[in-house]
Every structure is written in structure tokens, then in C-alpha cells.
Motif scaffolding. Structure first.
Motif, PDB file in Angstrom:
ATOM      1  N   PHE A 271       0.856  -1.174   0.000  1.00 16.41           N
ATOM      2  CA  PHE A 271       0.000   0.000   0.000  1.00 16.41           C
ATOM      3  C   PHE A 271       0.901   1.235   0.000  1.00 16.41           C
ATOM      4  O   PHE A 271       2.009   1.208   0.537  1.00 16.41           O
ATOM      5  CB  PHE A 271      -0.885   0.031   1.243  1.00 16.41           C
ATOM      6  CG  PHE A 271      -1.859  -1.121   1.338  1.00 16.41           C
ATOM      7  CD1 PHE A 271      -3.180  -0.957   0.939  1.00 16.41           C
ATOM      8  CD2 PHE A 271      -1.460  -2.349   1.846  1.00 16.41           C
ATOM      9  CE1 PHE A 271      -4.074  -2.016   1.038  1.00 16.41           C
ATOM     10  CE2 PHE A 271      -2.358  -3.402   1.948  1.00 16.41           C
ATOM     11  CZ  PHE A 271      -3.671  -3.231   1.541  1.00 16.41           C
ATOM     12  N   ARG A 275      -1.922   4.776   3.170  1.00  9.07           N
ATOM     13  CA  ARG A 275      -3.063   4.566   2.283  1.00  9.07           C
ATOM     14  C   ARG A 275      -3.530   3.114   2.382  1.00  9.07           C
ATOM     15  O   ARG A 275      -2.808   2.236   2.823  1.00  9.07           O
ATOM     16  CB  ARG A 275      -2.691   4.888   0.833  1.00  9.07           C
ATOM     17  CG  ARG A 275      -2.355   6.354   0.576  1.00  9.07           C
ATOM     18  CD  ARG A 275      -3.575   7.244   0.714  1.00  9.07           C
ATOM     19  NE  ARG A 275      -4.625   6.891  -0.240  1.00  9.07           N
ATOM     20  CZ  ARG A 275      -4.690   7.388  -1.478  1.00  9.07           C
ATOM     21  NH1 ARG A 275      -3.770   8.224  -1.926  1.00  9.07           N
ATOM     22  NH2 ARG A 275      -5.688   7.047  -2.275  1.00  9.07           N
ATOM     23  N   TYR A 276      -4.757   2.874   1.930  1.00 15.94           N
ATOM     24  CA  TYR A 276      -5.333   1.540   2.015  1.00 15.94           C
ATOM     25  C   TYR A 276      -5.793   1.057   0.640  1.00 15.94           C
ATOM     26  O   TYR A 276      -6.433   0.016   0.525  1.00 15.94           O
ATOM     27  CB  TYR A 276      -6.530   1.534   2.989  1.00 15.94           C
ATOM     28  CG  TYR A 276      -6.340   2.457   4.161  1.00 15.94           C
ATOM     29  CD1 TYR A 276      -7.186   3.528   4.357  1.00 15.94           C
ATOM     30  CD2 TYR A 276      -5.292   2.250   5.059  1.00 15.94           C
ATOM     31  CE1 TYR A 276      -7.006   4.404   5.418  1.00 15.94           C
ATOM     32  CE2 TYR A 276      -5.104   3.112   6.116  1.00 15.94           C
ATOM     33  CZ  TYR A 276      -5.959   4.198   6.303  1.00 15.94           C
ATOM     34  OH  TYR A 276      -5.772   5.061   7.346  1.00 15.94           O
ATOM     35  N   ASP A 277      -5.475   1.834  -0.410  1.00 12.45           N
ATOM     36  CA  ASP A 277      -5.886   1.451  -1.763  1.00 12.45           C
ATOM     37  C   ASP A 277      -5.085   0.237  -2.234  1.00 12.45           C
ATOM     38  O   ASP A 277      -3.879   0.142  -1.992  1.00 12.45           O
ATOM     39  CB  ASP A 277      -5.650   2.615  -2.735  1.00 12.45           C
ATOM     40  CG  ASP A 277      -6.378   3.883  -2.294  1.00 12.45           C
ATOM     41  OD1 ASP A 277      -7.460   3.743  -1.702  1.00 12.45           O
ATOM     42  OD2 ASP A 277      -5.836   4.974  -2.517  1.00 12.45           O
ATOM     43  N   ASP A 279      -3.394  -1.641  -5.160  1.00 14.82           N
ATOM     44  CA  ASP A 279      -2.930  -1.353  -6.517  1.00 14.82           C
ATOM     45  C   ASP A 279      -2.955  -2.619  -7.374  1.00 14.82           C
ATOM     46  O   ASP A 279      -3.289  -3.713  -6.906  1.00 14.82           O
ATOM     47  CB  ASP A 279      -1.529  -0.725  -6.501  1.00 14.82           C
ATOM     48  CG  ASP A 279      -0.485  -1.632  -5.865  1.00 14.82           C
ATOM     49  OD1 ASP A 279      -0.711  -2.856  -5.790  1.00 14.82           O
ATOM     50  OD2 ASP A 279       0.565  -1.117  -5.438  1.00 14.82           O
ATOM     51  N   ALA A 327      -9.693  -3.245   3.763  1.00 19.33           N
ATOM     52  CA  ALA A 327      -9.629  -3.017   2.316  1.00 19.33           C
ATOM     53  C   ALA A 327      -9.586  -4.339   1.553  1.00 19.33           C
ATOM     54  O   ALA A 327     -10.229  -4.495   0.500  1.00 19.33           O
ATOM     55  CB  ALA A 327      -8.407  -2.166   1.979  1.00 19.33           C
ATOM     56  N   TRP A 331     -12.359  -5.909  -1.077  1.00 18.27           N
ATOM     57  CA  TRP A 331     -11.987  -6.392  -2.412  1.00 18.27           C
ATOM     58  C   TRP A 331     -12.563  -7.787  -2.653  1.00 18.27           C
ATOM     59  O   TRP A 331     -13.086  -8.080  -3.729  1.00 18.27           O
ATOM     60  CB  TRP A 331     -10.470  -6.403  -2.526  1.00 18.27           C
ATOM     61  CG  TRP A 331      -9.957  -6.801  -3.876  1.00 18.27           C
ATOM     62  CD1 TRP A 331      -9.688  -5.969  -4.931  1.00 18.27           C
ATOM     63  CD2 TRP A 331      -9.635  -8.131  -4.321  1.00 18.27           C
ATOM     64  NE1 TRP A 331      -9.224  -6.690  -6.018  1.00 18.27           N
ATOM     65  CE2 TRP A 331      -9.184  -8.027  -5.665  1.00 18.27           C
ATOM     66  CE3 TRP A 331      -9.686  -9.382  -3.740  1.00 18.27           C
ATOM     67  CZ2 TRP A 331      -8.785  -9.127  -6.413  1.00 18.27           C
ATOM     68  CZ3 TRP A 331      -9.293 -10.484  -4.485  1.00 18.27           C
ATOM     69  CH2 TRP A 331      -8.852 -10.364  -5.804  1.00 18.27           C
TER      70      TRP A 331
END
Length: 374
Positions: A271, A275-277, A279, A327, A331
Motif C-alpha cells: 500500500f 493509504r489503504y488502496d 494497486d 480493504a 476487495w
């Protein structure tokens, strides 16, 4: 017991430490005891009230061995200090010490425990759940000054009487008979053993041997040979090697192992800072978890556990690990895994690998997927 599978294969294939890795490890294996009790059954006969030094037969056979060794020009090794001390100690006192040594490893099991004697058959400590120190205190009440002469050992009768006692209370588990194997009479031991296993087929009789004569060693061997589950622990083994107690108990407490949990560990899910997005690179790795999850029983519950390395404060890393686990859960929900099957947890800093190295920190920044079968 953990067994890493895929990581070892990847390393063997020459992949770098920074490559994405997965490992499937069976963890949290539950191995509860099959039975509900353990018992110490102590020989209370006349010879147990003597030390080997006081025992005429023991000393006679000792002298015969020394003479035979001298004649063969193969002198016996000098006794160790432990052997000298055992020679001077009453066998019943040695039995008390053995109980103390064995209750330590036995305390790892939540079992009812009791202390009984044969010759005569008496109850010293009735069955109940008690901590090890309490059973040791009960063992200290065993008398050391009972008559020596004229008190032969009806071991067979005592074994049968105890089998009936266990049957009445609905108890099963290991029975540890502490005996020197001397002066047995009355009910044939072989017949008594058959009765014991007919009444308590799920239990097993093990021998803690104080035998130091041919007569004693023959009876001990006969007792142990009566059933394939039986084991012998000789006093000299435990006195010379304290770890023998742990091994003996591990081998004699039957357990029923059931796999309750499996863990899939994924590293390489990266990450951006704070951040916790997820990729694209991390998404490719998560597909490994998705494939594994789809192959499991749909009834299995899944804990998604996030970990970090040791860089930063505890509070920061605990929050970060939880957000990243959430997160990953989100997903997986998008990929069709029901949210009700999953729970996201943040554990913060991991110390499973060495945080002082780059590879260790990398391996600590991981996601564990724990599969629980109800």
C-alpha cells in the motif's frame, strides 16, 4: 506445528526475497485428550518400604553381577552420584519424587486425576480436577514406614479393583503403575490385565519401573507386553534425563487431533504510505487468496488478519493494519465472497520475522487468512 509449503518452493526456485510469496500453514491444530482422567497407582508392598541398599535380594544379585563381571575381566562402571543416592532412598520415597516430576507435564491437560495404591488397594486422592501442586501434596501423605516382612503384593487384584473404580465413575485415560515388580502373588497379572482392558478398553496401563531385581524386571516386562499401548519408564531414565518425563507423558496421553484452522499467508500486498488502496500488483497477489478461498468449504469462516513491520508507533500500526485488512475484505466481497463469512482484524506490528533486516520487515508486512471450520 507449522509447515510452510509454497515459500520453500519459491526460494528453491531462486525467486528473490522481495518476490510475492504465499504460504499455507496448518495452525491451531486442536489435539484434546481422548480420555477424561489420569491415575497414579502406587505399589504399596513391603519391598517398596525398603531402599535397594536395605533389600537383601537386590544386594545379593548386585554382588553376583559384580563377581561375574570380575571373572570376565569386565568390571562394571562406577556408580554415578544419582545411582548412589537412589541406592540409599526408599523406593516409596522415590515414587513420590517421580509423581512430582510427572505431574508437571501432565498439568498441561485438563483432566481429572487420582492417586491410589495396590497392596493394599487404597484411595489416597480421589478423582477430581486439581492443580499439580495439590496432587503432589496428596502424594506426600504416602507412608514410608509400613511393614516390610510378610506384605506381598497382590498387584493383579489391585489392577482389577481399580478398573472397577474407573468404570463406576465413567473414567478413561492413562494409568501409571509405579512398582518394583516384587513379591507379586494372588490373582495372575496376565488375567488381571485382560480384565482391566475388558472393563476399560479405551484406557492404557503404563509402567514406571523401580525394578532392580530379575524378578521385578520380569514382572514389569510382562505388564508392559500385555498391550501394545503400554510404555515403560525406568526410574534411572528420568533421573538421568529430566526431558524423559515430557517425552513419556507426550507418548502416553492419547489425543484426538482435529484441524480447526488453516492459515494462508500472503506477502507482497503493498500500500502507499498511509493509504489503504489496493494497486494492480497487490490485486494480482490477492487473486491467489481468492483462488484458495473458492477451493475451501463454503461453511468455513475466514479471518483476514493484517500485520505491519515495526516501523512507526504501536497505535499507528494497529490502525494501519486494521484498515488494510478491511480493504482486502472489501476487495474479496466485490469478487463474490460473502461478507458474512469474513472478519477483518488488525494486529499491528509483527515480530514473526526479524525486523532488523529488509527481508524480515517485508515478510512481517503481510496478510493472514485464517480458515476456521466449526
Amino acid at each position: 506445528m507449522k509447515q510452510t509449503i509454497l515459500r520453500g518452493l519459491l526460494l528453491a526456485a531462486g525467486l528473490s526475497a522481495t518476490a510475492a510469496t504465499t504460504a499455507v500453514t496448518p495452525a491451531g491444530i486442536k489435539c484434546p485428550p481422548k480420555g477424561n482422567s489420569y491415575t497414579f497407582l502406587v505399589d504399596y508392598s513391603g519391598s517398596m518400604m525398603e531402599s535397594p541398599e536395605q533389600d537383601e535380594l537386590t544386594q545379593k544379585e548386585k554382588q553376583e553381577k559384580e563377581k561375574a563381571a570380575e571373572t570376565a575381566d569386565k568390571p562394571l562402571p562406577a556408580p554415578t552420584e544419582t545411582e548412589k543416592q537412589r541406592e540409599k532412598t526408599k523406593r516409596i520415597a522415590t515414587a513420590k519424587t517421580l509423581i512430582k516430576q510427572l505431574t508437571g507435564p501432565l498439568s498441561a491437560y485438563s483432566l481429572q486425576n487420582g492417586l491410589y495404591t495396590v497392596a493394599p488397594y487404597t484411595e489416597i486422592a480421589p478423582y477430581k480436577n486439581r492443580p499439580e501442586q495439590n496432587l503432589n501434596e496428596e502424594a506426600q501423605t504416602l507412608k514410608e514406614n509400613m511393614e516390610v516382612l510378610g506384605r506381598r503384593s497382590p498387584i493383579g487384584l489391585g489392577i482389577e479393583q481399580h478398573a472397577a473404580r474407573m468404570e463406576k465413575s465413567g473414567l478413561n485415560g492413562p494409568v501409571y503403575l509405579i512398582t518394583d515388580g516384587r513379591q507379586a502373588y494372588g490373582r495372575p497379572v496376565k488375567d488381571a490385565i485382560q480384565t482391566f482392558y475388558r472393563i476399560r478398553p479405551e484406557s492404557c496401563l503404563h509402567i514406571i519401573s523401580l525394578a532392580d531385581t530379575r524378578e521385578g524386571e520380569e514382572l514389569v516386562a510382562a505388564l508392559a507386553a500385555s498391550q501394545t499401548c503400554s510404555r515403560i519408564l525406568h526410574v534411572r531414565d528420568i533421573q538421568e534425563n529430566p526431558e524423559a518425563a515430557d517425552r513419556f507423558i507426550s507418548e502416553t496421553v492419547p489425543r484426538e487431533c482435529r484441524e480447526q484452522e488453516r492459515i494462508l499467508s500472503l506477502t507482497g500486498i503493498n500500500f502507499a504510505f498511509d493509504r489503504y488502496d489496493i494497486d494492480g500488483k497487490s490485486e494480482a497477489i490477492l487473486h491467489k487468496a481468492l483462488e484458495y478461498i473458492r477451493a475451501q468449504d463454503e461453511r468455513a469462516k475466514i479471518e483476514i488478519v493484517g500485520w505491519t513491520d515495526w516501523v512507526g508507533s504501536d497505535t499507528y500500526n494497529l490502525r494501519l493494519s486494521r484498515k488494510r485488512a478491511e480493504a482486502v475484505k472489501a476487495w474479496l466481497v466485490k469478487k463474490g465472497i460473502p461478507a458474512k463469512r469474513m472478519r477483518a482484524i488488525g494486529k499491528g506490528k509483527s515480530y514473526q520475522y526479524d525486523n532488523r533486516t529488509e527481508e524480515g520487515r517485508y515478510l512481517n508486512r503481510r496478510m493472514d487468512f485464517r480458515f476456521h471450520t466449526e
